[in-house]
Design an enzyme around this catalytic site. Structure first.
Site, short mmCIF file in Angstrom:
data_model
loop_
_atom_site.label_atom_id
_atom_site.label_comp_id
_atom_site.label_asym_id
_atom_site.label_seq_id
_atom_site.Cartn_x
_atom_site.Cartn_y
_atom_site.Cartn_z
N ARG A 1 -13.76 -8.86 1.04
CA ARG A 1 -11.80 -8.50 1.24
C ARG A 1 -11.50 -10.03 1.29
O ARG A 1 -10.37 -9.92 0.52
CB ARG A 1 -11.52 -7.30 2.02
CG ARG A 1 -12.00 -6.23 1.26
CD ARG A 1 -11.61 -4.70 0.56
NE ARG A 1 -10.07 -5.45 0.39
CZ ARG A 1 -9.40 -4.30 0.72
NH1 ARG A 1 -10.20 -3.11 1.67
NH2 ARG A 1 -7.96 -4.03 1.14
N CYS B 1 -16.38 1.57 0.53
CA CYS B 1 -14.99 0.39 1.11
C CYS B 1 -14.66 0.77 2.36
O CYS B 1 -14.41 0.15 3.17
CB CYS B 1 -14.06 0.97 -0.10
SG CYS B 1 -13.23 2.80 0.19
N HIS C 1 -7.94 0.83 -6.36
CA HIS C 1 -7.66 -0.04 -5.25
C HIS C 1 -8.13 -1.12 -5.72
O HIS C 1 -9.13 -1.19 -5.47
CB HIS C 1 -8.89 0.88 -4.08
CG HIS C 1 -8.56 0.50 -2.55
ND1 HIS C 1 -7.75 -1.01 -2.55
CD2 HIS C 1 -8.87 0.33 -1.50
CE1 HIS C 1 -8.12 -1.04 -0.96
NE2 HIS C 1 -8.99 -0.17 -0.67
N ARG D 1 0.45 -1.03 -0.29
CA ARG D 1 0.40 -0.08 0.21
C ARG D 1 1.16 1.04 0.47
O ARG D 1 1.62 1.35 0.69
CB ARG D 1 -0.94 -0.34 1.41
CG ARG D 1 -1.68 1.42 1.94
CD ARG D 1 -2.63 1.00 2.85
NE ARG D 1 -3.95 0.42 1.97
CZ ARG D 1 -5.30 0.32 2.35
NH1 ARG D 1 -5.23 2.07 3.67
NH2 ARG D 1 -5.92 0.06 2.15
N GLN E 1 -10.14 -3.57 -3.43
CA GLN E 1 -11.43 -3.43 -2.77
C GLN E 1 -12.84 -3.68 -3.72
O GLN E 1 -13.74 -3.61 -3.77
CB GLN E 1 -11.50 -1.42 -2.26
CG GLN E 1 -13.07 -1.63 -2.29
CD GLN E 1 -13.25 -1.99 -0.13
OE1 GLN E 1 -12.37 -1.90 0.02
NE2 GLN E 1 -14.23 -2.56 -0.81
N ASP F 1 -17.95 7.03 -1.66
CA ASP F 1 -15.94 6.84 -0.34
C ASP F 1 -15.95 7.96 0.37
O ASP F 1 -16.86 9.10 0.08
CB ASP F 1 -15.03 6.23 -1.49
CG ASP F 1 -13.54 6.34 -1.38
OD1 ASP F 1 -14.03 6.49 0.50
OD2 ASP F 1 -13.47 6.31 -1.87
N1 CP Z 1 -11.14 -0.63 2.14
C1 CP Z 1 -10.30 0.28 3.05
O1 CP Z 1 -8.67 -0.68 2.37
O2 CP Z 1 -9.75 -0.13 4.45
P1 CP Z 1 -8.79 0.09 4.88
O3 CP Z 1 -8.48 1.65 5.02
O4 CP Z 1 -8.86 0.20 6.68
O5 CP Z 1 -7.59 -1.24 4.55
N1 NVA Z 2 -10.26 6.52 -1.11
C1 NVA Z 2 -9.38 5.86 0.11
C2 NVA Z 2 -10.10 4.96 0.46
C3 NVA Z 2 -9.78 4.57 1.55
C4 NVA Z 2 -9.91 2.82 1.99
C5 NVA Z 2 -8.36 6.69 0.66
O1 NVA Z 2 -7.70 6.68 -0.03
O2 NVA Z 2 -8.16 7.18 1.49
#
Ligand code: CP
Ligand code: NVA
Length: 309
Positions: free
Chosen positions: A293, A265, A134, A107, A137, A226
């Protein structure tokens, strides 16, 4: 070794194999304690490295528990605790990790970082979120819609409401690869990446960027949103005001199909992108979506490691 950096690499056939495996494995382990391995433990002896540049709850726990259920193990670290944090190159990190682990989940902020890791790694690299996409997700979202609506995702119509962000980008890719309709209701100035929309169009996808929430949601089977401010983003000061007409409310949900599913998400900001009555109401599938997930990422790992497909 295929990576899972973007959805298009697997193609429609690959994504279908992954979704079907996820449904099958979820059903097969119903009732087992969460830490118990699946009967076949297909990743016994395998280790996944998980590297985080940003916070995470769902991604961290779902990959870690998922690998345990597959019979394997994980090493979880923040990027700042690695030599990466002191300037060791991504390529050298990829070379070293490829000698020690069977797959890497990352990540990170810049999408270029995960592409660089993938260019050099000789083990699969899985995208656990970048500022651009992502994909894991989006896979969980498709799985959840199939569960809730009882039909293939290919036969559904989706509406995105809010920011044209990383989640929107992966759903645009998902729609154009799987062949479902996606309408995005986004404020002017917050459109999704034009190149991603153009690529989806060139693929033959039905992806429409609209600037009215009601037009996007009209008759849709799925309504998804989101956060308005993603991790690491410093929003322009007028962003929340621009987003306000795109809030998912009970009134907006009433414009969707009668049994429409609401997805998010998470984490959520109740009262911003969605009202509490919607996310905590009967049409919301967000807790199944979070659980999925786990199931879908197990299938992604198996696909990357050549165990399915
Ligand atoms: N939806 C998602 O990716 O959550 P986290 O940021 O908690 O991993
Ligand atoms: N768009 C959000 C998704 C979190 C899972 C972010 O990048 O923070």
């Amino acid at each position: 070794m295929p990576h899972f950096i973007d959805l298009a690499v697997a193609g429609r056939a690959g994504l279908r194999i992954i979704l079907d495996e996820a449904h099958r494995r979820k059903a097969a382990r119903a009732g087992l304690p969460k830490g118990a391995p699946d009967a076949d433990a297909p990743l016994a002896g395998h280790v996944l490295a998980m590297i985080f540049e940003k916070p995470s709850t769902r991604t961290r726990f779902s990959f870690d528990v998922g690998v345990r259920q597959l019979g394997g193990s994980t090493i979880v670290t923040s990027a700042a605790d690695m030599q990466l944090g002191r300037g060791e190159t991504v390529a050298d990190t990829a070379r070293v990790l490829s000698r020690m682990v069977d797959a890497v989940m990352l990540r990170c902020a810049n999408h270029a970082t995960i592409e660089e890791l993938g260019d050099t790694a000789t083990v699969p690299v899985i995208n656990g979120l970048t500022d651009l996409t992502h994909p894991c997700q989006a896979m969980a979202d498709m799985m959840t819609v199939e569960e809730r609506l009882g039909r293939p995702v290919e036969d559904t119509c989706w509406a995105w409401c809010g920011d044209g962000n990383n989640m929107a980008h992966s759903l645009i890719e998902a729609a154009s690869v799987m062949g479902f309709e996606l309408r995005l209701g986004v404020p002017h100035g917050y459109d999704p990446d034009a190149a991603i929309v153009a690529t989806a169009g060139a693929r033959g996808g039905t992806v429409d960027v609209l600037h009215k929430a009601a037009a996007a949601v009209d008759g849709a089977d799925v309504v998804v949103t989101d956060t308005w401010v993603s991790m690491g983003q410093v929003p322009p000061k007028d962003k929340l005001a621009a987003m306000a007409p795109f809030q998912v409310t009970a009134r907006l949900m009433a414009a969707a199909a009668p049994n429409a599913v609401f997805l998010h998400c998470l984490p959520v900001h109740r009262g911003e992108e969605v009202t509490a009555d919607v996310i905590d109401g009967p049409q919301s599938a967000v807790w199944d979506e979070a659980e999925n997930r786990l199931h879908v990422q197990k299938a992604i790992l198996l696909w990357c490691l050549g165990k399915i497909g």
